[in-house]
Structures are given as structure tokens and as C-alpha cells.
Enzyme design. Structure first.
Site, PDB file in Angstrom:
ATOM      1  N   ASP A   1      -7.357   6.356   7.744  1.00 60.82           N
ATOM      2  CA  ASP A   1      -7.770   4.970   7.545  1.00 60.82           C
ATOM      3  C   ASP A   1      -8.974   4.728   8.454  1.00 60.82           C
ATOM      4  O   ASP A   1      -9.319   5.563   9.298  1.00 60.82           O
ATOM      5  CB  ASP A   1      -6.607   4.037   7.900  1.00 60.82           C
ATOM      6  CG  ASP A   1      -6.869   2.576   7.530  1.00 60.82           C
ATOM      7  OD1 ASP A   1      -7.814   2.314   6.752  1.00 60.82           O
ATOM      8  OD2 ASP A   1      -6.135   1.704   8.039  1.00 60.82           O
TER       9      ASP A   1
ATOM     10  N   CYS B   1      -6.436   4.433   2.100  1.00 56.69           N
ATOM     11  CA  CYS B   1      -6.139   3.132   1.507  1.00 56.69           C
ATOM     12  C   CYS B   1      -7.400   2.381   1.086  1.00 56.69           C
ATOM     13  O   CYS B   1      -7.307   1.430   0.302  1.00 56.69           O
ATOM     14  CB  CYS B   1      -5.310   2.287   2.472  1.00 56.69           C
ATOM     15  SG  CYS B   1      -6.007   2.134   4.126  1.00 56.69           S
TER      16      CYS B   1
ATOM     17  N   GLN C   1       0.828  -1.206   0.000  1.00 60.01           N
ATOM     18  CA  GLN C   1       0.000   0.000   0.000  1.00 60.01           C
ATOM     19  C   GLN C   1       0.863   1.257   0.000  1.00 60.01           C
ATOM     20  O   GLN C   1       0.558   2.242  -0.678  1.00 60.01           O
ATOM     21  CB  GLN C   1      -0.928   0.001   1.216  1.00 60.01           C
ATOM     22  CG  GLN C   1      -1.800   1.251   1.340  1.00 60.01           C
ATOM     23  CD  GLN C   1      -2.820   1.369   0.235  1.00 60.01           C
ATOM     24  OE1 GLN C   1      -3.571   0.437  -0.042  1.00 60.01           O
ATOM     25  NE2 GLN C   1      -2.860   2.530  -0.415  1.00 60.01           N
TER      26      GLN C   1
END
Length: 333
Positions: free
Chosen positions: A232, A273, A136
Site C-alpha cells: 500500500d 488496494c 477492501q
């Protein structure tokens, strides 16, 4: 000096030098341009890879499969294996290493992916563990290079939220390796562990990077001058029972347009992400809204859909950077 990553596993960016990461990013740019040009690849011709998933996935699975096929390789998505049930990780690794050129693992344990690499005899790629998410980070760095008009070593990135999860760890590692200015804006109890922080501060000192931590009372100092805001989900996979606790800890850390404005940078970009809980269009989002009265979690829908958000470019870049990792470690070039 020339960079040669043939036969190397990709378990954490801690294992790679700044120059080696730079090589992977340059290769990613090249492979992305190649795909955009419609050139059929053969760099993974007659290469066979196997994918093992103990956690759900959209981007990681699709990126590995498509990247392999783009360059002429073959993919097995392994389900219902005996690994950890009737067969040890060591024995499974030895079997798969006889049949495949590379192994991808996505799951909970960092030790498990390290053991696969230890015993298989072939490159192993970390698709995500509870501790790290290195593929990532390559996609994030590629996206920053495409959207921020300055070298990585001049970029300030602020991570907002749970900074002791795999993304907080991985972003700190990647930033330190590339000499970036990394800021975690998070409650003190959710800062990365002290051992990893000390290790990465040493790396940053050598690369010219900076690592800082702030809580919400210092948000102006944390956000000022940021080129990138990153967040996130508040609750990681396997922690679903902690929604009430995380909401109480992190509700003030939601990335909003106020956060964007406080950067003082009209060109600040937003990264995530994914998946993101920015609205009520998911089962989990609706349940959290019903149970806790929270309609937007880690990022507001306004920011997610704004011109600052480049999250879908970022998602696409999982493909190109994962392809670079495979080509570099098992490819024909």
C-alpha cells in the site's frame, strides 16, 4: 448452519465468523457471474442508501453506487452535511436511519462509524477508517480465490511496507479469520499494535492460520513460498507531512521483481488496494520525485505492469463484494 446477516452492520471483519465471511465471498462470486451474464437485478429494489465521505475516494464510491444501481436501489451521495458541525453524529445517525435502509461511511475515525451504527438503527458499512478497511479485504480475498489455485487456508500472503496502517490491520484480521498464513515484512516500528496482534493470533490459532513479522534483514524467510505479495502507499491520507520519514523507513521495502523472484513462486500474484505510486504520472508522484528523488514508491512500475499484477481485477472486485455486503444486510433475498 444457514447464514443470515440481515440487519447487521459491516464495521470490521472482527465481527464476523469464518463461515459468515465465506458466505459473503460465495455471494460475491454469484453476483459477479450474474452481472457478467447481463442479468438485471432487483435484490435492492426500493432500498435507499446514503454515502458519507470524509476522505477522497474513487473505487469505494463508484463500487457502492454501481452495486446499488445494479440491484435496483437508490443512492444519495451526501455532501456538506451538518454532521459534526451543527449536528452531532448521534443526531445525524438518527435522522438518516429514518430515511435510509443503509449508511456507508468513509473517513478517519473508527469510533465515528461505530457511533453511526449504534444510533441509526440501520446497517452501517465501513468504507475505510484510519484503523480498518474491511470492504477492501473482501475484494482481496475474492481476487486471491480467482488467481491462486489453492484454498485460502493454504495461501501465504506477504504484506510489504507500513503494516500498522489500516490495510496492515485489515489484512491481518482477514487472514486470521480465513486461516491464512499472513506475513508482515515491515520495519519493527511499523508493525501492527500489540493488542490487535495478540487478538488475531488467538483467532489464527483457532482457524489454523499463521501470523508472522519480519524486517528487511529477514526478507528471504518472509518472501519464500509466498502466493501473494501485497503493498500500500507509504503515506496514508492525513499523513502527507511524513513523506521524508516514510521514505527513509520504507525505501528498502519497495516491491520489485527481486521480491517476486525471492518467493520462488513463478505464479506469485501482486495486489495493491490502489491508488499506487509506481511511476511519475501523478501530481503527488512528481512532487515526491522532485523533493526526494524517489521515482517509484511502494512498488516498481515493472511489477505493477507485469503478469503478476492483478490489481485491476482486484479493483473491479470492490464492486462485487460491496454488492454482496449490501444484498446480505439489507437485500430482498
Amino acid at each position: 448452519m444457514p447464514v443470515n446477516l440481515k440487519g447487521r452492520s459491516f464495521l470490521t471483519l472482527k465481527d464476523f465468523t469464518t463461515e459468515e465471511i465465506r458466505y459473503l465471498l460465495d455471494l460475491s462470486h454469484e453476483l459477479k457471474a450474474k452481472k457478467r451474464s447481463g442479468i438485471r437485478g432487483d435484490l435492492l429494489d426500493r432500498r435507499n442508501i446514503v454515502l458519507i465521505f470524509d476522505k477522497a475516494s474513487t473505487r469505494t464510491r463508484c463500487a457502492f453506487e454501481t452495486a446499488c444501481w445494479d440491484e435496483g436501489g437508490n443512492v444519495t451521495f451526501l455532501t456538506n452535511s451538518q454532521m459534526g458541525k451543527k449536528e452531532s453524529v448521534e443526531d445525524t445517525a438518527k435522522v438518516l436511519g429514518r430515511m435510509y435502509d443503509g449508511i456507508q461511511y468513509r473517513g478517519f475515525s473508527q469510533k465515528l462509524v461505530e457511533d453511526l451504527a449504534k444510533y441509526s438503527g440501520v446497517p452501517v458499512w465501513n468504507g475505510l477508517t484510519d484503523d480498518d478497511h474491511p470492504t477492501q479485504i473482501l475484494a482481496d480475498l475474492l481476487t486471491i480465490e480467482e488467481h491462486v489455485a489453492k484454498p485460502l487456508s493454504k495461501v501465504k500472503m506477504v504484506y510489504c511496507g507500513d503494516a500498522r496502517n489500516n490495510m496492515g490491520n485489515a489484512l491481518m484480521i482477514g487472514s486470521a479469520k480465513m486461516g491464512m498464513h499472513f506475513v508482515a515484512l515491515a520495519p519493527k516500528e511499523l508493525w501492527p499494535n500489540e493488542q490487535l496482534t495478540a487478538e488475531m493470533k488467538k483467532v489464527a490459532a483457532a482457524t489454523g492460520g499463521t501470523i508472522e513479522f519480519f524486517d528487511i534483514s529477514q526478507k528471504d524467510a518472509a518472501l519464500k513460498g509466498a502466493d501473494v505479495l501485497y503493498t500500500d502507499v507509504w503515506v496514508s491520507m492525513g499523513e502527507e507531512a511524513k513523506f521524508a520519514e516514510r521514505i527513509a523507513q520504507l525505501k528498502d521495502y519497495r516491491v520489485t521483481m527481486d521480491f517476486i523472484k525471492r518467493t520462488g513462486n513463478p505464479d506469485c500474484v501482486f495486489l495493491h488496494c490502489l491508488p499506487a505510486f509506481h511511476d511519475q504520472e501523478t501530481e503527488v508522484g512528481r512532487q515526491v520525485g522532485k523533493d526526494h528523488g524517489v521515482l517509484e514508491q511502494e512498488v516498481s512500475d515493472e511489477v505493477f505492469r507485469s503478469r503478476h499484477s492483478v490489481v485491476f481485477d482486484e479493483a473491479e472486485n470492490r464492486l462485487h463484494t460491496i454488492k454482496a455486503v449490501m444484498v446480505a444486510t439489507i437485500g430482498r433475498q
